[in-house]
Design a protein around this motif. Structure first.
Motif, PDB file in Angstrom:
ATOM      1  N   PHE A 165       0.824  -1.216   0.000  1.00 27.78           N
ATOM      2  CA  PHE A 165       0.000   0.000   0.000  1.00 27.78           C
ATOM      3  C   PHE A 165       0.856   1.263   0.000  1.00 27.78           C
ATOM      4  CE2 PHE A 165      -2.308   3.198   2.560  1.00 27.78           C
ATOM      5  CZ  PHE A 165      -3.446   3.355   1.784  1.00 27.78           C
ATOM      6  N   ASP A 166       1.801   1.356   0.950  1.00 29.01           N
ATOM      7  CA  ASP A 166       2.580   2.595   1.075  1.00 29.01           C
ATOM      8  C   ASP A 166       3.479   2.850  -0.128  1.00 29.01           C
ATOM      9  OD1 ASP A 166       1.486   3.351   3.541  1.00 29.01           O
ATOM     10  OD2 ASP A 166       2.731   1.830   4.529  1.00 29.01           O
ATOM     11  N   ASP A 167       3.910   1.784  -0.788  1.00 34.21           N
ATOM     12  CA  ASP A 167       4.787   1.964  -1.956  1.00 34.21           C
ATOM     13  C   ASP A 167       4.035   2.478  -3.174  1.00 34.21           C
ATOM     14  OD1 ASP A 167       6.757   0.974  -0.446  1.00 34.21           O
ATOM     15  OD2 ASP A 167       6.901  -0.984  -1.451  1.00 34.21           O
ATOM     16  N   VAL A 168       2.811   2.022  -3.351  1.00 36.89           N
ATOM     17  CA  VAL A 168       2.136   2.316  -4.622  1.00 36.89           C
ATOM     18  C   VAL A 168       1.015   3.338  -4.530  1.00 36.89           C
ATOM     19  CG1 VAL A 168       2.659   0.060  -5.662  1.00 36.89           C
ATOM     20  CG2 VAL A 168       0.512   0.354  -4.410  1.00 36.89           C
ATOM     21  N   ARG A 169       0.546   3.657  -3.324  1.00 36.65           N
ATOM     22  CA  ARG A 169      -0.683   4.440  -3.213  1.00 36.65           C
ATOM     23  C   ARG A 169      -0.654   5.740  -4.019  1.00 36.65           C
ATOM     24  NH1 ARG A 169      -2.358   6.637   2.370  1.00 36.65           N
ATOM     25  NH2 ARG A 169      -3.495   8.025   0.989  1.00 36.65           N
ATOM     26  N   ASP A 170       0.484   6.460  -3.988  1.00 38.65           N
ATOM     27  CA  ASP A 170       0.521   7.763  -4.642  1.00 38.65           C
ATOM     28  C   ASP A 170       1.083   7.721  -6.059  1.00 38.65           C
ATOM     29  OD1 ASP A 170      -0.612   9.049  -2.463  1.00 38.65           O
ATOM     30  OD2 ASP A 170       1.342   9.096  -1.444  1.00 38.65           O
ATOM     31  N   LYS A 171       1.435   6.537  -6.510  1.00 42.70           N
ATOM     32  CA  LYS A 171       1.982   6.445  -7.871  1.00 42.70           C
ATOM     33  C   LYS A 171       0.864   6.536  -8.899  1.00 42.70           C
ATOM     34  CE  LYS A 171       6.254   3.988  -7.337  1.00 42.70           C
ATOM     35  NZ  LYS A 171       6.866   2.721  -7.092  1.00 42.70           N
ATOM     36  N   SER A 172       1.246   6.964 -10.109  1.00 46.53           N
ATOM     37  CA  SER A 172       0.282   6.871 -11.207  1.00 46.53           C
ATOM     38  C   SER A 172       0.245   5.408 -11.629  1.00 46.53           C
ATOM     39  CB  SER A 172       0.750   7.737 -12.369  1.00 46.53           C
ATOM     40  OG  SER A 172       0.159   7.234 -13.559  1.00 46.53           O
ATOM     41  N   PRO A 173      -0.947   4.861 -11.867  1.00 46.16           N
ATOM     42  CA  PRO A 173      -0.986   3.452 -12.297  1.00 46.16           C
ATOM     43  C   PRO A 173      -0.164   3.232 -13.558  1.00 46.16           C
ATOM     44  CG  PRO A 173      -3.218   4.383 -12.193  1.00 46.16           C
ATOM     45  CD  PRO A 173      -2.276   5.461 -11.768  1.00 46.16           C
ATOM     46  N   PHE A 174       0.029   4.302 -14.320  1.00 43.63           N
ATOM     47  CA  PHE A 174       0.678   4.150 -15.621  1.00 43.63           C
ATOM     48  C   PHE A 174       2.203   4.093 -15.528  1.00 43.63           C
ATOM     49  CE2 PHE A 174      -3.484   6.022 -16.075  1.00 43.63           C
ATOM     50  CZ  PHE A 174      -4.091   5.010 -16.788  1.00 43.63           C
ATOM     51  N   GLU A 175       2.744   4.370 -14.321  1.00 46.80           N
ATOM     52  CA  GLU A 175       4.202   4.204 -14.193  1.00 46.80           C
ATOM     53  C   GLU A 175       4.542   2.797 -13.683  1.00 46.80           C
ATOM     54  OE1 GLU A 175       5.906   6.379 -10.739  1.00 46.80           O
ATOM     55  OE2 GLU A 175       4.183   7.698 -10.950  1.00 46.80           O
ATOM     56  N   LEU A 176       3.537   1.967 -13.476  1.00 46.32           N
ATOM     57  CA  LEU A 176       3.797   0.598 -13.012  1.00 46.32           C
ATOM     58  C   LEU A 176       3.980  -0.338 -14.204  1.00 46.32           C
ATOM     59  CD1 LEU A 176       1.016   0.384 -10.272  1.00 46.32           C
ATOM     60  CD2 LEU A 176       3.423   0.976  -9.962  1.00 46.32           C
ATOM     61  N   SER A 177       4.529  -1.530 -13.929  1.00 45.28           N
ATOM     62  CA  SER A 177       4.684  -2.526 -15.008  1.00 45.28           C
ATOM     63  C   SER A 177       3.303  -3.072 -15.393  1.00 45.28           C
ATOM     64  CB  SER A 177       5.556  -3.678 -14.517  1.00 45.28           C
ATOM     65  OG  SER A 177       4.805  -4.495 -13.641  1.00 45.28           O
ATOM     66  N   GLY A 178       3.249  -3.734 -16.549  1.00 48.34           N
ATOM     67  CA  GLY A 178       1.973  -4.271 -17.020  1.00 48.34           C
ATOM     68  C   GLY A 178       1.340  -5.209 -15.996  1.00 48.34           C
ATOM     69  N   GLY A 179       2.159  -6.109 -15.421  1.00 49.04           N
ATOM     70  CA  GLY A 179       1.646  -7.069 -14.429  1.00 49.04           C
ATOM     71  C   GLY A 179       1.122  -6.362 -13.193  1.00 49.04           C
ATOM     72  N   GLN A 180       1.862  -5.292 -12.773  1.00 49.54           N
ATOM     73  CA  GLN A 180       1.409  -4.543 -11.588  1.00 49.54           C
ATOM     74  C   GLN A 180       0.124  -3.786 -11.891  1.00 49.54           C
ATOM     75  OE1 GLN A 180       5.111  -2.402 -11.068  1.00 49.54           O
ATOM     76  NE2 GLN A 180       5.485  -3.427  -9.116  1.00 49.54           N
ATOM     77  N   GLN A 181       0.032  -3.247 -13.116  1.00 52.96           N
ATOM     78  CA  GLN A 181      -1.205  -2.534 -13.498  1.00 52.96           C
ATOM     79  C   GLN A 181      -2.395  -3.485 -13.409  1.00 52.96           C
ATOM     80  OE1 GLN A 181      -1.021  -0.588 -17.303  1.00 52.96           O
ATOM     81  NE2 GLN A 181       0.775   0.585 -16.759  1.00 52.96           N
ATOM     82  N   ARG A 182      -2.164  -4.715 -13.862  1.00 54.78           N
ATOM     83  CA  ARG A 182      -3.257  -5.693 -13.824  1.00 54.78           C
ATOM     84  C   ARG A 182      -3.677  -5.948 -12.373  1.00 54.78           C
ATOM     85  NH1 ARG A 182      -3.671 -10.601 -17.970  1.00 54.78           N
ATOM     86  NH2 ARG A 182      -3.067  -8.896 -19.301  1.00 54.78           N
ATOM     87  N   ARG A 183      -2.668  -5.993 -11.488  1.00 51.13           N
ATOM     88  CA  ARG A 183      -2.976  -6.196 -10.073  1.00 51.13           C
ATOM     89  C   ARG A 183      -3.789  -5.040  -9.496  1.00 51.13           C
ATOM     90  NH1 ARG A 183       0.563 -10.043  -7.233  1.00 51.13           N
ATOM     91  NH2 ARG A 183       1.504 -11.250  -8.903  1.00 51.13           N
ATOM     92  N   VAL A 184      -3.450  -3.822  -9.923  1.00 53.55           N
ATOM     93  CA  VAL A 184      -4.194  -2.646  -9.436  1.00 53.55           C
ATOM     94  C   VAL A 184      -5.654  -2.744  -9.896  1.00 53.55           C
ATOM     95  CG1 VAL A 184      -4.435  -0.131  -9.596  1.00 53.55           C
ATOM     96  CG2 VAL A 184      -2.164  -1.153  -9.342  1.00 53.55           C
TER      97      VAL A 184
END
Ligand SMILES: Nc1ncnc2c1ncn2[C@@H]1O[C@H](COP(=O)(O)OP(=O)(O)OP(=O)(O)O)[C@@H](O)[C@H]1O
Ligand SMILES: [Mg+2]
Length: 323
Positions: A165-184
């Motif tokens: 949660f703390d690592d990704v909460r403020d990130k744009s979903p679009f700066e994550l990898s494809g697999g991570q985006q799918r997880r979001v």
């Protein structure tokens, strides 16, 4: 809270699709669909030349807590079927019942949608918010959830899909990898806290490691009590995870049963363009060569175990005979 299909048929009426469908039927050597027959001014099921019957007279019940796999060749009606599960699509004929009540009723459909979460193919294409937090929070916010409870839900959903949660909460979903985006995107559905999770080809486009991680994730959610419906082209994945498998062919229910029951019909499955899992096929071949392989359902590991036991046994017997 079971979901019941009662004689569900669904027709699309796009002539372009119909043309393609006809061509596919012809290519497969299937018979031409019969001409339209009218009854009470309406085309009789399956006979209107302008209608594409994506589903034909499907009846089954989704049981609480089960893992139901859905298989079938391309265009067999899998996506159309699962979209009926939360009232996104309504039957042209027949009924879908949610806890005994018709989903055609708007209030029932709304309740059903709250409890049945749908993850489409390439769900990351549906991400839209500026931050991961806002994306995952979108659904629960619409349910009127706010403040601490909202934050708890988003945290829980992200942790369930293996994101910190703390690592990704403020990130744009679009700066994550494809697999991570799918997880979001997946977390966004889980944040609605559904009781039933419907996944339409959730592993499509992932590499083998991503696939394996995602399968473990889905298996974990099921073990945690969620009812799961998963559409997949991979018979191996379905064999491993599903309690029952429903096979569609040309919009009709071709088979419904445990993986053992369904894969026992290997020849018939091949005839409709499907295959049994690789280990299952190999076990079948080995049996015809005289190996005794008693289990109804094999995966790579159990097949290797049984083969090793038999080959060691045979080698020992040979050794004893020579001694
Ligand atoms: N929007 C649409 N309009 C007209 N026909 C459609 C539409 N969507 C699907 N169809 C047709 O309905 C039938 C079932 O399609 P569906 O998408 O449910 O199949 P599927 O089993 O999910 O296929 P795939 O494995 O390729 O995803 C097909 O003949 C398809 O061409
Ligand atoms: Mg589909």
């Amino acid at each position: 809270m079971p979901l019941t299909f009662e004689g569900v048929s669904y027709s699309y009426t796009n002539p372009e699709h119909q043309k393609k469908r006809r061509a596919r039927r012809a290519k497969r050597g299937a018979a031409e669909e019969p001409p339209s027959v009218q009854a009470h001014g309406k085309p009789v099921w399956g006979t209107d030349p302008n209608a594409i019957w994506a589903l034909r007279d499907i009846s089954f019940q989704l049981r609480d807590g089960e893992f139901l796999g859905i298989a079938g060749h391309t265009g067999s009606g899998k996506s159309t079927l699962v979209q009926h599960l939360n009232g996104l699509v309504h039957p042209t004929r027949g009924r879908v019942l949610f806890a005994g009540r018709d989903v055609a009723d708007k209030r029932v459909a709304q309740e059903c949608r709250g409890q049945v979460g749908m993850v489409f193919q390439y769900p990351e294409h549906q991400l839209f918010a500026a931050t991961v937090y806002d994306d995952v929070a979108f659904g629960p916010r619409n349910l009127g959830i706010a403040g601490d409870e909202l934050e708890q839900r988003v945290r829980r959903a992200l942790e369930r899909v293996g994101l910190a949660f703390d690592d990704v909460r403020d990130k744009s979903p679009f700066e994550l990898s494809g697999g991570q985006q799918r997880r979001v995107a997946f977390a966004g559905v889980l944040a609605m806290e559904p009781r039933v999770l419907v996944l339409d080809e959730p592993m499509a486009g992932l590499d083998p490691v991503g696939r394996a991680e995602f399968l473990d994730l889905v298996a974990g959610l099921h073990a945690g009590g969620l009812t799961v419906v998963m559409v997949s082209h991979s018979m191996d994945d379905l064999a491993r995870l599903a309690d029952r498998i429903l096979v569609l062919n040309e919009g009709e229910l071709f088979a419904l049963g445990t993986p053992e029951e369904v894969f026992a019909r290997g020849e018939e499955l091949r005839a409709i363009g499907l295959d049994v899992p690789a280990a299952q096929r190999l076990a079948h071949e080995l049996r015809t060569c005289g190996f005794s392989l008693p289990r109804a359902l094999y995966d790579d590991e159990s097949l290797a175990d049984d083969l090793a036991a038999q080959l060691t046994g045979a080698a020992q017997a040979k050794g004893n005979a020579h001694a």
